[in-house]
Design an enzyme around this catalytic site. Structure first.
Site, PDB file in Angstrom:
ATOM      1  CG  HIS A  47       4.825   7.277 -12.189  1.00 53.21           C
ATOM      2  ND1 HIS A  47       3.841   7.641 -13.078  1.00 53.21           N
ATOM      3  CD2 HIS A  47       4.446   6.088 -11.686  1.00 53.21           C
ATOM      4  CE1 HIS A  47       2.906   6.707 -13.093  1.00 53.21           C
ATOM      5  NE2 HIS A  47       3.251   5.753 -12.269  1.00 53.21           N
TER       6      HIS A  47
HETATM    7  C1  UD1 Z   1       2.676   2.967  -7.844  1.00 55.19           C
HETATM    8  C2  UD1 Z   1       2.255   1.757  -8.661  1.00 55.19           C
HETATM    9  C3  UD1 Z   1       2.069   2.155 -10.120  1.00 55.19           C
HETATM   10  C4  UD1 Z   1       1.142   3.346 -10.258  1.00 55.19           C
HETATM   11  C5  UD1 Z   1       1.656   4.480  -9.392  1.00 55.19           C
HETATM   12  C6  UD1 Z   1       0.727   5.683  -9.457  1.00 55.19           C
HETATM   13  C7  UD1 Z   1       3.154  -0.378  -7.814  1.00 55.19           C
HETATM   14  C8  UD1 Z   1       4.099  -1.465  -8.078  1.00 55.19           C
HETATM   15  N1  UD1 Z   1       3.251   0.691  -8.614  1.00 55.19           N
HETATM   16  O1  UD1 Z   1       3.979   3.357  -8.280  1.00 55.19           O
HETATM   17  O2  UD1 Z   1       1.513   1.052 -10.823  1.00 55.19           O
HETATM   18  O3  UD1 Z   1       1.136   3.772 -11.609  1.00 55.19           O
HETATM   19  O4  UD1 Z   1       1.737   4.021  -8.039  1.00 55.19           O
HETATM   20  O5  UD1 Z   1       1.317   6.810  -8.882  1.00 55.19           O
HETATM   21  O6  UD1 Z   1       2.343  -0.483  -6.928  1.00 55.19           O
HETATM   22  N2  UD1 Z   1       6.470   8.075  -2.353  1.00 55.19           N
HETATM   23  C9  UD1 Z   1       6.442   9.279  -1.705  1.00 55.19           C
HETATM   24  N3  UD1 Z   1       5.224   9.820  -1.424  1.00 55.19           N
HETATM   25  C10 UD1 Z   1       4.056   9.209  -1.751  1.00 55.19           C
HETATM   26  C11 UD1 Z   1       4.108   7.991  -2.443  1.00 55.19           C
HETATM   27  C12 UD1 Z   1       5.323   7.432  -2.740  1.00 55.19           C
HETATM   28  O7  UD1 Z   1       7.465   9.856  -1.383  1.00 55.19           O
HETATM   29  O8  UD1 Z   1       2.981   9.754  -1.451  1.00 55.19           O
HETATM   30  C13 UD1 Z   1       7.755   7.440  -2.644  1.00 55.19           C
HETATM   31  C14 UD1 Z   1       7.854   6.065  -2.010  1.00 55.19           C
HETATM   32  O9  UD1 Z   1       8.319   6.122  -0.718  1.00 55.19           O
HETATM   33  C15 UD1 Z   1       8.781   5.354  -2.952  1.00 55.19           C
HETATM   34  C16 UD1 Z   1       8.463   5.986  -4.291  1.00 55.19           C
HETATM   35  O10 UD1 Z   1       7.848   7.237  -4.034  1.00 55.19           O
HETATM   36  O11 UD1 Z   1      10.127   5.593  -2.625  1.00 55.19           O
HETATM   37  C17 UD1 Z   1       7.611   5.130  -5.176  1.00 55.19           C
HETATM   38  O12 UD1 Z   1       6.370   4.837  -4.553  1.00 55.19           O
HETATM   39  P1  UD1 Z   1       5.668   3.391  -4.763  1.00 55.19           P
HETATM   40  O13 UD1 Z   1       4.392   3.379  -4.045  1.00 55.19           O
HETATM   41  O14 UD1 Z   1       6.645   2.323  -4.486  1.00 55.19           O
HETATM   42  O15 UD1 Z   1       5.404   3.258  -6.297  1.00 55.19           O
HETATM   43  P2  UD1 Z   1       4.922   4.299  -7.403  1.00 55.19           P
HETATM   44  O16 UD1 Z   1       6.074   4.646  -8.232  1.00 55.19           O
HETATM   45  O17 UD1 Z   1       4.125   5.414  -6.821  1.00 55.19           O
END
Ligand code: UD1
Length: 347
Positions: A206
């Site tokens: 991810h």
């Molecule tokens: C974040 C952390 C990463 C950690 C990971 C664990 C940062 C910079 N990164 O990355 O260090 O390893 O979490 O999972 O903080 N989304 C959903 N549903 C959710 C959560 C996220 O759809 O429940 C979507 C968000 O809207 C976004 C994408 O997934 O478009 C990424 O989510 P984001 O929180 O930005 O970062 P992660 O990749 O989860």
């Protein structure tokens, strides 16, 4: 002891760490206010961890999920500042390296509230990772720096940080000890996925640096499909990765894709698999906790001792270091209790 701890969580690995430490706080009589930024909001990315790991419901949920890094971190910063002003904590506790960690540290620093950073001192030395920026800034703002490993202490020393540094061990190991027996008793994932008696690996992917570069993502997927020749690859897909895969249209018929899994199901799979393939920091160690070999889908790792001890190798490396040995840095399941003990004098 009259003051309280405000703990900031937001993303999946932080719920796991907070579960162990919140339990230790309750046992030590430490007053804690849990604040959820909302960074992870899907039920299978957030709620399930609170239920399974018996984490008390957060007092505040800030509802900041999604968006670009600046917008997300900025919105959290504004809301955390308000929360800290209202709650008046004696210390703010943040975990790891996410945008929630950075926002919590910045908001606390501006209000002159001492910061405790759990999982301090880790470095990838790759500033293109948002996580690296988040952890460097957080460490330089923190009063107490709680390190999981000796390598983390050395990293801080190189940056001139020696005060308030403690080797605590790994709170994720404490969480794993809590989960192992419960996972065996309650998880039905092996039957549900038809894995009984089968040889399989667990895979997660991810990280932005892997998912957001199409050429790199394709190379990693080719690598995974190569491993699918001699075993099933169970691949619980993170929402970020799901979006990218859907947009790319690439078929992955040789991999077993699932929704993100709860903590107990994941540990049940780790107990029975014969290999872990991942770009997650947490899973590299969890593989070791189950004494399973790991291949890290990155060019570097913060958890260098997993490589040195022969349990982990980078996907570009030819082979594991031999002979394989145990890692003592992570402790024996007392990291959360130690965390509570070093925070107490600040309250
Ligand atoms: C974040 C952390 C990463 C950690 C990971 C664990 C940062 C910079 N990164 O990355 O260090 O390893 O979490 O999972 O903080 N989304 C959903 N549903 C959710 C959560 C996220 O759809 O429940 C979507 C968000 O809207 C976004 C994408 O997934 O478009 C990424 O989510 P984001 O929180 O930005 O970062 P992660 O990749 O989860």
């Amino acid at each position: 002891m009259t003051g309280k701890v405000a703990t900031v969580v937001g993303a999946r690995p932080q719920f796991v760490k907070a579960a162990a430490v919140s339990r230790a706080f309750r046992e030590a009589g430490v007053d804690e206010v849990l604040i959820h930024t909302g960074q992870h909001y899907d039920a299978n990315m957030s709620d399930i961890f609170f239920e399974e790991l018996e984490i008390p419901a957060p007092k505040l949920h800030l509802g900041v999920g999604g968006g670009l890094h600046g917008a997300m971190t900025g919105a959290m910063l504004a809301k955390l500042e308000e929360a800290f002003i209202a709650e008046k904590p004696a210390v703010v506790l943040v975990y790891g390296d996410t945008n929630s960690t950075l926002a919590g540290a910045l908001a606390a620093a501006k209000l002159h509230v001492p910061i405790v950073h759990s999982e301090s001192g880790l470095r990838s030395f790759n500033r293109r990772m948002p996580e690296e920026i988040n952890r460097v800034v957080t460490d330089h703002l923190s009063t107490l720096l709680l390190c999981p490993t000796q390598a983390a202490i050395e990293n801080l020393k190189r940056e001139g940080i020696t005060k308030g540094v403690h080797h605590i061990g790994d709170v994720m190991f404490d969480a794993t000890l809590f989960a192992i027996e419960r996972a065996k008793r309650s998880s039905t994932v092996i039957d549900a996925l038809g894995l009984k008696g089968k040889r399989f690996a667990v895979c997660t992917l991810h990280r932005a640096e892997n998912t957001d570069d199409p050429a790199r993502l394709n190379a990693l997927l080719d690598f995974l499909e190569g491993h699918a020749r001699d075993r099933i690859i169970v691949f619980p897909v993170h929402p970020r990765t799901r979006k990218v895969l859907a947009a790319s249209g690439r078929k992955l018929d040789r991999l077993m894709l699932t929704d993100p899994l709860g903590y107990f199901d994941l540990h049940r799979l780790l107990a029975d698999c014969d290999l872990v393939l991942t770009d997650s920091g947490g899973l590299q160690k969890e593989a070791y906790f189950h004494r399973k070999p790991c291949i890290t889908l990155r060019e570097e790792t913060e958890w260098v001792e997993t490589i040195e001890a022969g349990w982990n190798k980078l996907w570009t490396a030819a082979d594991y270091v031999t002979p394989r040995r145990d890692i003592t840095d992570y402790g024996a399941g007392e990291a959360a209790a130690k965390t509570a003990a070093v925070i107490r004098p600040l309250l």
